[in-house]
Design a protein around this motif. Structure first.
Motif, PDB file in Angstrom:
ATOM      1  N   LEU A 114       0.824  -1.205   0.000  1.00  0.00           N
ATOM      2  CA  LEU A 114       0.000   0.000   0.000  1.00  0.00           C
ATOM      3  C   LEU A 114       0.858   1.255   0.000  1.00  0.00           C
ATOM      4  CD1 LEU A 114      -2.709  -1.146   2.579  1.00  0.00           C
ATOM      5  CD2 LEU A 114      -3.077  -0.707   0.128  1.00  0.00           C
ATOM      6  N   LYS A 115       2.011   1.178   0.644  1.00  0.00           N
ATOM      7  CA  LYS A 115       2.943   2.307   0.670  1.00  0.00           C
ATOM      8  C   LYS A 115       3.916   2.264  -0.507  1.00  0.00           C
ATOM      9  CE  LYS A 115       2.282   4.346   4.859  1.00  0.00           C
ATOM     10  NZ  LYS A 115       2.215   5.781   5.155  1.00  0.00           N
ATOM     11  N   SER A 116       4.484   1.091  -0.729  1.00  0.00           N
ATOM     12  CA  SER A 116       5.571   0.986  -1.704  1.00  0.00           C
ATOM     13  C   SER A 116       5.100   1.053  -3.150  1.00  0.00           C
ATOM     14  CB  SER A 116       6.338  -0.319  -1.479  1.00  0.00           C
ATOM     15  OG  SER A 116       5.500  -1.448  -1.707  1.00  0.00           O
ATOM     16  N   LEU A 120      -0.539   4.880  -0.840  1.00  0.00           N
ATOM     17  CA  LEU A 120      -1.462   5.175   0.244  1.00  0.00           C
ATOM     18  C   LEU A 120      -0.772   6.047   1.283  1.00  0.00           C
ATOM     19  CD1 LEU A 120      -4.316   4.469   1.472  1.00  0.00           C
ATOM     20  CD2 LEU A 120      -3.103   2.735   2.816  1.00  0.00           C
ATOM     21  N   ASP A 121      -1.445   7.127   1.708  1.00  0.00           N
ATOM     22  CA  ASP A 121      -0.881   8.030   2.713  1.00  0.00           C
ATOM     23  C   ASP A 121      -1.265   7.650   4.134  1.00  0.00           C
ATOM     24  OD1 ASP A 121       0.446   9.641   0.903  1.00  0.00           O
ATOM     25  OD2 ASP A 121      -1.293  10.929   0.565  1.00  0.00           O
ATOM     26  N   THR A 122      -2.260   6.792   4.295  1.00  0.00           N
ATOM     27  CA  THR A 122      -2.703   6.373   5.625  1.00  0.00           C
ATOM     28  C   THR A 122      -1.550   5.733   6.395  1.00  0.00           C
ATOM     29  OG1 THR A 122      -4.952   6.020   4.852  1.00  0.00           O
ATOM     30  CG2 THR A 122      -4.299   4.843   6.837  1.00  0.00           C
ATOM     31  N   ARG A 123      -1.478   6.026   7.695  1.00  0.00           N
ATOM     32  CA  ARG A 123      -0.428   5.423   8.506  1.00  0.00           C
ATOM     33  C   ARG A 123      -0.642   3.909   8.597  1.00  0.00           C
ATOM     34  NH1 ARG A 123       0.668   9.821  12.303  1.00  0.00           N
ATOM     35  NH2 ARG A 123       1.505  11.465  10.980  1.00  0.00           N
ATOM     36  N   LEU A 124       0.429   3.168   8.441  1.00  0.00           N
ATOM     37  CA  LEU A 124       0.381   1.707   8.551  1.00  0.00           C
ATOM     38  C   LEU A 124       1.036   1.272   9.855  1.00  0.00           C
ATOM     39  CD1 LEU A 124       1.272   0.237   5.014  1.00  0.00           C
ATOM     40  CD2 LEU A 124      -0.972   0.504   6.071  1.00  0.00           C
ATOM     41  N   ILE A 125       0.298   0.471  10.623  1.00  0.00           N
ATOM     42  CA  ILE A 125       0.792  -0.046  11.903  1.00  0.00           C
ATOM     43  C   ILE A 125       0.887  -1.560  11.784  1.00  0.00           C
ATOM     44  CG2 ILE A 125       0.310  -0.275  14.371  1.00  0.00           C
ATOM     45  CD1 ILE A 125      -1.246   2.376  14.160  1.00  0.00           C
ATOM     46  N   TYR A 126       2.058  -2.074  12.069  1.00  0.00           N
ATOM     47  CA  TYR A 126       2.341  -3.495  11.850  1.00  0.00           C
ATOM     48  C   TYR A 126       2.567  -4.213  13.170  1.00  0.00           C
ATOM     49  CZ  TYR A 126       5.333  -7.518  10.469  1.00  0.00           C
ATOM     50  OH  TYR A 126       5.897  -8.765  10.310  1.00  0.00           O
ATOM     51  N   PHE A 127       1.852  -5.347  13.333  1.00  0.00           N
ATOM     52  CA  PHE A 127       2.094  -6.236  14.471  1.00  0.00           C
ATOM     53  C   PHE A 127       2.354  -7.627  13.901  1.00  0.00           C
ATOM     54  CE2 PHE A 127       1.409  -6.431  19.164  1.00  0.00           C
ATOM     55  CZ  PHE A 127       1.908  -7.707  19.326  1.00  0.00           C
ATOM     56  N   ASP A 140      13.628  -6.031   4.798  1.00  0.00           N
ATOM     57  CA  ASP A 140      13.639  -4.581   4.609  1.00  0.00           C
ATOM     58  C   ASP A 140      12.238  -3.988   4.486  1.00  0.00           C
ATOM     59  OD1 ASP A 140      16.365  -4.686   4.690  1.00  0.00           O
ATOM     60  OD2 ASP A 140      16.657  -4.495   2.528  1.00  0.00           O
ATOM     61  N   VAL A 141      11.261  -4.790   4.081  1.00  0.00           N
ATOM     62  CA  VAL A 141       9.901  -4.293   3.898  1.00  0.00           C
ATOM     63  C   VAL A 141       9.341  -3.701   5.184  1.00  0.00           C
ATOM     64  CG1 VAL A 141       8.819  -6.519   4.440  1.00  0.00           C
ATOM     65  CG2 VAL A 141       7.646  -4.906   2.929  1.00  0.00           C
ATOM     66  N   THR A 142       9.894  -4.102   6.337  1.00  0.00           N
ATOM     67  CA  THR A 142       9.423  -3.579   7.625  1.00  0.00           C
ATOM     68  C   THR A 142       9.557  -2.064   7.693  1.00  0.00           C
ATOM     69  OG1 THR A 142      10.141  -5.655   8.644  1.00  0.00           O
ATOM     70  CG2 THR A 142       9.640  -3.843  10.133  1.00  0.00           C
ATOM     71  N   ARG A 143      10.499  -1.499   6.963  1.00  0.00           N
ATOM     72  CA  ARG A 143      10.739  -0.060   7.020  1.00  0.00           C
ATOM     73  C   ARG A 143       9.578   0.760   6.468  1.00  0.00           C
ATOM     74  NH1 ARG A 143      16.088  -1.685   4.889  1.00  0.00           N
ATOM     75  NH2 ARG A 143      17.555  -1.791   6.648  1.00  0.00           N
ATOM     76  N   PHE A 144       8.687   0.163   5.720  1.00  0.00           N
ATOM     77  CA  PHE A 144       7.563   0.905   5.157  1.00  0.00           C
ATOM     78  C   PHE A 144       6.480   1.211   6.190  1.00  0.00           C
ATOM     79  CE2 PHE A 144       9.269  -0.782   1.146  1.00  0.00           C
ATOM     80  CZ  PHE A 144       9.245   0.369   0.369  1.00  0.00           C
ATOM     81  N   PHE A 145       6.548   0.586   7.355  1.00  0.00           N
ATOM     82  CA  PHE A 145       5.499   0.790   8.350  1.00  0.00           C
ATOM     83  C   PHE A 145       5.824   1.984   9.241  1.00  0.00           C
ATOM     84  CE2 PHE A 145       5.135  -3.634   7.088  1.00  0.00           C
ATOM     85  CZ  PHE A 145       3.770  -3.719   6.838  1.00  0.00           C
ATOM     86  N   ASP A 146       4.787   2.732   9.565  1.00  0.00           N
ATOM     87  CA  ASP A 146       4.963   3.931  10.376  1.00  0.00           C
ATOM     88  C   ASP A 146       5.164   3.603  11.845  1.00  0.00           C
ATOM     89  OD1 ASP A 146       4.342   6.073   8.276  1.00  0.00           O
ATOM     90  OD2 ASP A 146       2.617   4.748   8.109  1.00  0.00           O
ATOM     91  N   GLN A 385       0.582  12.147  17.997  1.00  0.00           N
ATOM     92  CA  GLN A 385       1.813  12.919  17.832  1.00  0.00           C
ATOM     93  C   GLN A 385       1.926  13.437  16.400  1.00  0.00           C
ATOM     94  OE1 GLN A 385       3.651  13.266  20.804  1.00  0.00           O
ATOM     95  NE2 GLN A 385       1.757  12.217  21.423  1.00  0.00           N
ATOM     96  N   ASP A 386       2.715  14.456  16.236  1.00  0.00           N
ATOM     97  CA  ASP A 386       2.991  15.021  14.914  1.00  0.00           C
ATOM     98  C   ASP A 386       4.238  14.343  14.355  1.00  0.00           C
ATOM     99  OD1 ASP A 386       3.077  16.509  12.633  1.00  0.00           O
ATOM    100  OD2 ASP A 386       3.954  18.280  13.574  1.00  0.00           O
ATOM    101  N   LYS A 387       4.009  13.160  13.751  1.00  0.00           N
ATOM    102  CA  LYS A 387       5.148  12.392  13.236  1.00  0.00           C
ATOM    103  C   LYS A 387       4.963  12.160  11.751  1.00  0.00           C
ATOM    104  CE  LYS A 387       6.278  10.055  17.541  1.00  0.00           C
ATOM    105  NZ  LYS A 387       6.505   8.781  18.233  1.00  0.00           N
ATOM    106  N   SER A 388       6.055  12.257  11.039  1.00  0.00           N
ATOM    107  CA  SER A 388       5.990  12.067   9.584  1.00  0.00           C
ATOM    108  C   SER A 388       5.836  10.598   9.271  1.00  0.00           C
ATOM    109  CB  SER A 388       7.276  12.586   8.929  1.00  0.00           C
ATOM    110  OG  SER A 388       8.398  11.906   9.445  1.00  0.00           O
ATOM    111  N   PRO A 389       5.126  10.274   8.172  1.00  0.00           N
ATOM    112  CA  PRO A 389       4.963   8.867   7.785  1.00  0.00           C
ATOM    113  C   PRO A 389       6.303   8.231   7.443  1.00  0.00           C
ATOM    114  CG  PRO A 389       3.387  10.296   6.638  1.00  0.00           C
ATOM    115  CD  PRO A 389       4.399  11.179   7.297  1.00  0.00           C
ATOM    116  N   ALA A 390       6.295   6.886   7.422  1.00  0.00           N
ATOM    117  CA  ALA A 390       7.508   6.161   7.038  1.00  0.00           C
ATOM    118  C   ALA A 390       7.860   6.472   5.596  1.00  0.00           C
ATOM    119  CB  ALA A 390       7.295   4.668   7.231  1.00  0.00           C
ATOM    120  N   ALA A 391       9.168   6.393   5.293  1.00  0.00           N
ATOM    121  CA  ALA A 391       9.615   6.668   3.925  1.00  0.00           C
ATOM    122  C   ALA A 391       9.159   5.580   2.994  1.00  0.00           C
ATOM    123  CB  ALA A 391      11.127   6.785   3.912  1.00  0.00           C
TER     124      ALA A 391
END
Length: 391
Positions: A114-116, A120-127, A140-146, A385-391
């Motif tokens: 969705l990010k790569s 999608l701009d929505t924040r992604l949370i991974y568990f 490396d795909v883990t880096r896409f999660f916010d 919080q005011d945090k930028s999305p993952a790259a």
């Protein structure tokens, strides 16, 4: 953005239901914090499992079932043998739905597309669904999660070492699946008092013992009268006939289990019932027999003997991908299984302390707060919080 305005989606997009219990318990805790939660599923079975797990507050949650187009369904008939086409199509064809949320919580990494790829701009949370050691869980795909929520320090430290997570964008919360399980319940699956062995092979074409040893294991148990056997492999093993490992560049066709092994009073064969994913078997058995499945970490919630099958000649000592093999006997041949079983209880004196240490490193616990409560709190805090999305 105020807390009252948060819209959080929980996405379950898989062929089976085994991932649901890893994040669904968080839903009710977010509802208690006053958040607007929608559960998104891709099958009737997933929705039913989610409703059971979430329980009493289900009437305060919106449920949405996503699907793919007719064309995609036609392509999937052929493509599913090679790639998880339907899962990917579900992501691509429902981006507009996902964009309506402040955050999307997922238990797998395919959703990183969705990010790569799907912008999608929505924040992604991974568990992560599980707490195992396989290298596929540390890509490396883990880096896409916010935000990445983790079961314990073991997983966190390894992800930090590989620079997959960063400060302020991860949290150790525990294992929400444990919140749904009564650890004191031990189901009885056999009408005798023999020790029960749980054989739990993975599906990976290289790492799993099923492909080269599995049938021999079943035949051995069929011909003896000292042990019961529960054969409950990873639920994906019998979901597909062909298995392809992109990571290990291997493809294999799954064999059928012969009829003469299916109706024996001391062998229970279960290729995907709810008992395979709700810890019923891990709590009921006396000895674990496996290979690469993260289920071994659920097994050691109550330290007991483990036997690991090295079917692929792995040089596992000192390899973090095989850290769980330090918790029990490792054998290279089915011919060694009778002896390993005979000395399992005696050998457990050697491995019990290792299992207890591994459990503490793998799963964060901090009573009286549950893992789901900690996860919900971390999600709300992060999104406020005011945090930028993952790259």
């Amino acid at each position: 953005m105020t807390l009252r305005n948060l819209r959080i989606g929980f996405l379950f997009n898989h062929d089976c239901t085994h991932q649901v219990s890893h994040t669904a318990p968080i839903v009710s805790e977010l509802v208690r914090l006053g958040q607007d939660v929608t559960v998104i599923t891709s099958s009737i079975e997933q929705e039913a499992h989610a409703r059971r797990t979430i329980g009493a507050c289900s009437d305060r949650i919106k449920y949405v079932r996503i699907d793919i187009s007719r064309l995609s369904k036609a392509i999937n008939v052929v493509a599913r043998a090679v790639v998880p086409f339907r899962r990917i199509a579900n992501l691509r064809e429902n981006v507009d739905l996902f964009a309506g949320f402040d955050a999307l919580v997922v238990p797998e990494t395919t959703s990183a597309l969705l990010k790569s790829h799907f912008r999608l701009d929505t924040r992604l949370i991974y568990f992560p669904h599980g707490a195992g050691d396989r290298s596929i869980g540390f890509r490396d795909v883990t880096r896409f999660f916010d935000l990445v929520l983790l079961p314990g320090t073991k997983t966190r430290d390894r992800m930090l070492e590989k620079r997959l997570i960063r400060h302020g964008h991860h949290a150790v919360v525990g294992y929400p699946k444990f919140d749904t399980v009564d650890m004191a319940t031990r189901r009885r699956f056999f009408d005798n008092d023999r020790p029960t062995v749980l054989y739990n092979p993975h599906f990976d074409p290289v790492l799993s013992s099923w492909w080269d040893m599995g049938m021999e294991v079943l035949e051995w148990f069929a011909g003896q009268d000292k042990y019961n056997l529960i054969f409950a492999p990873h639920v994906m093993l019998f979901r597909r006939k062909m298995h392809i490992s992109v990571e290990h560049r291997r493809m294999r066709l799954r064999r059928l289990i012969p009829p003469h092994l299916r109706n024996l009073p001391h062998i229970r064969i279960d290729t995907g019932s709810p008992y395979s994913v709700d810890m019923s078997y891990t709590l009921a058995a006396d000895i674990y027999l496996g290979d690469a499945s993260s289920q071994i970490y659920e097994w050691i919630c109550q330290p007991r003997p483990c036997i690991l099958l090295n079917s692929h000649g792995a040089r596992w000592q000192g390899n973090p991908n095989y850290a769980h093999w330090n918790m029990g006997q490792v054998i290279d041949r089915v011919a060694d299984l009778p002896h390993a079983l005979a000395v399992a209880q005696e050998q457990q004196r050697v491995y019990a302390q290792r299992q207890e240490a591994a459990f503490q490193a793998t799963f964060h616990t901090q009573p009286p707060e549950t893992a789901a409560q900690r996860a919900a709190r971390e999600i709300v805090y992060f999104l406020s919080q005011d945090k930028s999305p993952a790259a």
